[in-house]
Design an enzyme around this catalytic site. Structure first.
Site, mmCIF file in Angstrom:
data_model
loop_
_atom_site.group_PDB
_atom_site.id
_atom_site.type_symbol
_atom_site.label_atom_id
_atom_site.label_comp_id
_atom_site.label_asym_id
_atom_site.label_seq_id
_atom_site.Cartn_x
_atom_site.Cartn_y
_atom_site.Cartn_z
ATOM 1 N N ASP A 8 0.866 -1.175 0.000
ATOM 2 C CA ASP A 8 0.000 0.000 0.000
ATOM 3 C C ASP A 8 0.908 1.232 0.000
ATOM 4 O OD1 ASP A 8 0.910 0.245 2.598
ATOM 5 O OD2 ASP A 8 -1.073 0.221 3.535
ATOM 6 N N CYS A 65 3.139 -3.203 4.070
ATOM 7 C CA CYS A 65 2.230 -2.107 4.433
ATOM 8 C C CYS A 65 2.891 -1.344 5.571
ATOM 9 C CB CYS A 65 0.821 -2.620 4.759
ATOM 10 S SG CYS A 65 0.681 -3.697 6.186
ATOM 11 N N THR A 67 2.531 -1.494 9.056
ATOM 12 C CA THR A 67 3.002 -2.363 10.138
ATOM 13 C C THR A 67 3.299 -3.780 9.661
ATOM 14 O OG1 THR A 67 0.721 -2.998 10.568
ATOM 15 C CG2 THR A 67 1.622 -1.168 11.882
ATOM 16 N N HIS A 98 11.340 -23.353 9.381
ATOM 17 C CA HIS A 98 10.331 -24.158 10.072
ATOM 18 C C HIS A 98 8.937 -24.070 9.453
ATOM 19 C CE1 HIS A 98 12.510 -24.785 14.199
ATOM 20 N NE2 HIS A 98 13.266 -25.107 13.158
ATOM 21 N N HIS A 133 8.916 -30.584 10.247
ATOM 22 C CA HIS A 133 8.266 -29.313 9.919
ATOM 23 C C HIS A 133 7.357 -29.446 8.698
ATOM 24 C CE1 HIS A 133 10.706 -27.579 12.985
ATOM 25 N NE2 HIS A 133 11.794 -28.035 12.395
#
Ligand code: RB5
Length: 143
Positions: A8, A65, A67, A98, A133
């Protein structure tokens, strides 16, 4: 490898740096936008990238973005997407080793350009450990 990237407005400056860096490394990049700093909805761009990773058009993608939170929430709604919010190197490495993460998500308002490029490079170069995993990773999607 061909990568799909999106952001964004808050992630736009770092997306530009990341795209240029990838192309310098000879990696083909599909950039779905946004293409400027005008305010847009992160959801629209998160969906564009996640959809094409989910359907197998692209093996891996990168989303940015402000955060990283909104982008990871959106991307992880898509089946087969394992989007990892990693603003630190340990998370970026472990998300590959993992979790076999297939989308790297970063918070453009939390990290600087140099860290972003290091995160991308490390994330691209770190293989999945497989083994136990693999089994756990296969249980991520709801049956
Ligand atoms: C945009 O202001 C901001 O909300 C967005 O970039 C992101 O951080 C959302 O999670």
């Amino acid at each position: 490898m061909k990568l799909i990237v999106g952001s964004d407005h808050a992630g736009y400056p770092i997306k530009e740096k990341v795209s240029a860096f990838l192309q310098e490394r000879g990696i083909a990049v599909e950039d779905v936008g946004t293409y400027g700093e005008e305010s847009v909805d992160y959801t629209d761009f998160g969906k564009k990238v996640a959809r094409k990773v989910s359907d197998g058009t692209f093996e891996r993608g990168i989303l940015i973005c402000g955060t990283g939170l909104g982008m990871s929430m959106v991307a992880n709604r898509f089946r087969g997407v394992r989007a990892a919010l990693a603003n630190d190197l340990f998370s970026a490495i472990m998300s590959r080793r993992h979790n076999d993460s297939n989308i790297l998500v970063m918070g453009g308002r939390l990290i600087g350009d140099m860290l972003a490029l290091q995160l991308v490079e490390t994330w691209l170069d770190t293989p999945f450990d497989g083994g136990r995993h693999q089994r756990r990773m296969e249980k991520i999607d709801i049956d």
